[in-house]
Design a protein around this motif. Structure first.
Motif, PDB file in Angstrom:
ATOM      1  N   PHE A  57       1.021  -1.410  -0.174  1.00 47.59           N
ATOM      2  CA  PHE A  57       0.003   0.103   0.024  1.00 47.59           C
ATOM      3  C   PHE A  57       0.859   1.305  -0.111  1.00 47.59           C
ATOM      4  N   ILE A  58       2.142   1.080   0.299  1.00 47.82           N
ATOM      5  CA  ILE A  58       2.893   2.347   0.519  1.00 47.82           C
ATOM      6  C   ILE A  58       3.436   2.411  -1.011  1.00 47.82           C
ATOM      7  N   ASN A  59       3.773   1.521  -1.800  1.00 43.91           N
ATOM      8  CA  ASN A  59       4.018   1.543  -3.313  1.00 43.91           C
ATOM      9  C   ASN A  59       2.587   1.734  -4.033  1.00 43.91           C
ATOM     10  N   LYS A  60       1.307   1.769  -3.558  1.00 47.02           N
ATOM     11  CA  LYS A  60       0.186   2.293  -4.181  1.00 47.02           C
ATOM     12  C   LYS A  60       0.087   3.571  -4.168  1.00 47.02           C
ATOM     13  N   GLY A  61       0.569   4.257  -2.988  1.00 44.93           N
ATOM     14  CA  GLY A  61       0.520   5.740  -2.768  1.00 44.93           C
ATOM     15  C   GLY A  61      -0.305   5.963  -1.453  1.00 44.93           C
ATOM     16  N   GLU A  62      -0.662   4.898  -0.794  1.00 42.75           N
ATOM     17  CA  GLU A  62      -1.589   5.357   0.502  1.00 42.75           C
ATOM     18  C   GLU A  62      -0.869   6.071   1.617  1.00 42.75           C
ATOM     19  N   LYS A  63      -1.509   6.986   2.042  1.00 42.04           N
ATOM     20  CA  LYS A  63      -0.756   8.115   3.151  1.00 42.04           C
ATOM     21  C   LYS A  63      -1.272   7.671   4.426  1.00 42.04           C
ATOM     22  N   GLY A  64      -0.451   7.931   5.584  1.00 42.16           N
ATOM     23  CA  GLY A  64      -0.633   7.623   6.867  1.00 42.16           C
ATOM     24  C   GLY A  64       0.674   7.681   7.529  1.00 42.16           C
ATOM     25  N   ILE A  65       0.631   7.040   9.165  1.00 37.41           N
ATOM     26  CA  ILE A  65       1.689   7.074   9.879  1.00 37.41           C
ATOM     27  C   ILE A  65       2.280   5.592   9.715  1.00 37.41           C
ATOM     28  N   THR A  66       3.572   5.331   9.488  1.00 36.61           N
ATOM     29  CA  THR A  66       4.051   4.043   9.413  1.00 36.61           C
ATOM     30  C   THR A  66       4.758   3.900  10.904  1.00 36.61           C
ATOM     31  N   VAL A  67       4.090   2.715  11.502  1.00 37.38           N
ATOM     32  CA  VAL A  67       4.724   2.385  12.854  1.00 37.38           C
ATOM     33  C   VAL A  67       5.545   1.032  12.942  1.00 37.38           C
ATOM     34  N   LEU A  68       6.801   1.129  13.004  1.00 35.08           N
ATOM     35  CA  LEU A  68       7.601  -0.077  13.153  1.00 35.08           C
ATOM     36  C   LEU A  68       8.017  -0.413  14.387  1.00 35.08           C
TER      37      LEU A  68
ATOM     38  N   ASP B 222      11.045   8.069   0.820  1.00 36.89           N
ATOM     39  CA  ASP B 222      11.024   8.494  -0.532  1.00 36.89           C
ATOM     40  C   ASP B 222       9.565   9.266  -1.013  1.00 36.89           C
ATOM     41  N   ARG B 223       8.904   8.582  -0.113  1.00 34.93           N
ATOM     42  CA  ARG B 223       7.317   9.210  -0.164  1.00 34.93           C
ATOM     43  C   ARG B 223       6.755  10.228   0.727  1.00 34.93           C
ATOM     44  N   ASN B 224       7.705  10.604   1.468  1.00 31.40           N
ATOM     45  CA  ASN B 224       7.549  11.699   2.475  1.00 31.40           C
ATOM     46  C   ASN B 224       6.217  11.174   3.467  1.00 31.40           C
ATOM     47  N   LEU B 225       6.539  10.054   3.653  1.00 32.04           N
ATOM     48  CA  LEU B 225       5.538   9.358   4.703  1.00 32.04           C
ATOM     49  C   LEU B 225       6.198   9.530   6.260  1.00 32.04           C
ATOM     50  N   PRO B 226       5.448  10.081   7.398  1.00 35.10           N
ATOM     51  CA  PRO B 226       6.314   9.914   8.745  1.00 35.10           C
ATOM     52  C   PRO B 226       6.118   8.639   9.194  1.00 35.10           C
ATOM     53  N   TYR B 227       7.207   8.147   9.848  1.00 37.43           N
ATOM     54  CA  TYR B 227       7.377   6.852  10.299  1.00 37.43           C
ATOM     55  C   TYR B 227       8.014   7.122  11.973  1.00 37.43           C
ATOM     56  N   ALA B 228       7.774   6.051  12.587  1.00 39.17           N
ATOM     57  CA  ALA B 228       8.573   5.944  14.004  1.00 39.17           C
ATOM     58  C   ALA B 228       8.812   4.678  14.464  1.00 39.17           C
ATOM     59  N   TYR B 229       9.613   4.321  15.577  1.00 40.97           N
ATOM     60  CA  TYR B 229       9.602   2.952  15.788  1.00 40.97           C
ATOM     61  C   TYR B 229       9.097   3.167  17.222  1.00 40.97           C
ATOM     62  N   VAL B 230       8.486   1.949  17.790  1.00 36.50           N
ATOM     63  CA  VAL B 230       8.049   1.597  19.233  1.00 36.50           C
ATOM     64  C   VAL B 230       8.972   0.520  19.591  1.00 36.50           C
ATOM     65  N   PRO B 231       9.178   0.466  20.875  1.00 32.61           N
ATOM     66  CA  PRO B 231      10.077  -0.669  21.382  1.00 32.61           C
ATOM     67  C   PRO B 231       9.653  -2.141  21.291  1.00 32.61           C
ATOM     68  N   SER B 232       8.307  -2.551  21.041  1.00 31.18           N
ATOM     69  CA  SER B 232       7.805  -4.029  21.116  1.00 31.18           C
ATOM     70  C   SER B 232       6.957  -4.258  20.102  1.00 31.18           C
ATOM     71  N   LYS B 233       7.235  -5.311  19.292  1.00 37.82           N
ATOM     72  CA  LYS B 233       6.383  -6.037  18.414  1.00 37.82           C
ATOM     73  C   LYS B 233       5.122  -6.594  19.061  1.00 37.82           C
ATOM     74  N   SER B 234       5.526  -7.067  20.098  1.00 33.74           N
ATOM     75  CA  SER B 234       3.930  -7.764  20.772  1.00 33.74           C
ATOM     76  C   SER B 234       3.071  -6.539  21.159  1.00 33.74           C
ATOM     77  N   ASP B 235       3.492  -5.690  21.730  1.00 30.66           N
ATOM     78  CA  ASP B 235       2.631  -4.509  22.123  1.00 30.66           C
ATOM     79  C   ASP B 235       1.829  -3.959  20.825  1.00 30.66           C
ATOM     80  N   LEU B 236       2.681  -3.848  19.880  1.00 29.59           N
ATOM     81  CA  LEU B 236       2.274  -3.197  18.710  1.00 29.59           C
ATOM     82  C   LEU B 236       1.226  -4.115  17.986  1.00 29.59           C
ATOM     83  N   GLY B 237       1.388  -5.372  18.185  1.00 35.05           N
ATOM     84  CA  GLY B 237       0.382  -6.514  17.622  1.00 35.05           C
ATOM     85  C   GLY B 237      -1.009  -6.565  18.460  1.00 35.05           C
ATOM     86  N   ALA B 238      -0.789  -6.390  19.936  1.00 39.07           N
ATOM     87  CA  ALA B 238      -1.692  -6.315  20.731  1.00 39.07           C
ATOM     88  C   ALA B 238      -2.598  -5.009  20.693  1.00 39.07           C
ATOM     89  N   ALA B 239      -2.068  -3.687  20.247  1.00 38.26           N
ATOM     90  CA  ALA B 239      -2.599  -2.634  20.007  1.00 38.26           C
ATOM     91  C   ALA B 239      -3.510  -2.859  18.837  1.00 38.26           C
TER      92      ALA B 239
END
Length: 148
Positions: free
Chosen positions: A65-76, A95-112
């Protein structure tokens, strides 16, 4: 009955890690890292977005969806190993001027996101139901310094 006891023991054996403890398991590429406060705001916004089906979850789906041009916040997630799985996502976002940020835990990200499985990438799309929370997160994520 024995299976239930094993599950209860497993839950007790794996206590929740604090934000500071999660920082010890970060990847070297986890920059820009969201602060504790911003991490909580992002999780809250992701929960709201998941209710309205406004998230993209997983490397393959987010990349598509980033390649398709969808806009939003990317959380890694910052604790994903091996790094090669998702190290190209921040470059695509820049490259597409999308904001992104890292959070510390993938398990918390999945739970959210409303999943029992951990997830390493989520694309958070804007929606009028949670626009105020989204805009607040967007402003703070854009203010984070990008890595060199």
């Amino acid at each position: 009955m024995a299976r239930e006891k094993q599950q209860e023991e497993a839950v007790e054996a794996a206590p929740e890690l604090s934000y500071r403890e999660q920082l010890e398991h970060l990847n070297p590429i986890a920059q820009p890292l969201a602060s504790r406060k911003l991490t909580r705001k992002l999780y809250k916004c992701i929960r709201k977005a998941a209710k309205h089906k406004q998230i993209r979850r997983g490397v393959k789906e987010v990349q598509k969806f980033i390649n398709k041009g969808e806009k939003g916040i990317t959380v890694l997630a910052g604790d994903t190993l091996p790094i090669d799985v998702y190290c190209h996502i921040p470059i695509m976002c820049e490259d597409r001027n999308l904001p992104y940020a890292y959070v510390p835990s993938k398990s918390d990200l999945g739970a959210a996101a409303g999943s029992k499985r951990p997830t390493c990438v989520i694309l958070l799309k804007p929606h009028e139901e949670y626009q105020e929370a989204y805009d607040e997160c967007l402003g703070e994520v854009q203010a984070l310094p990008l890595p060199l």
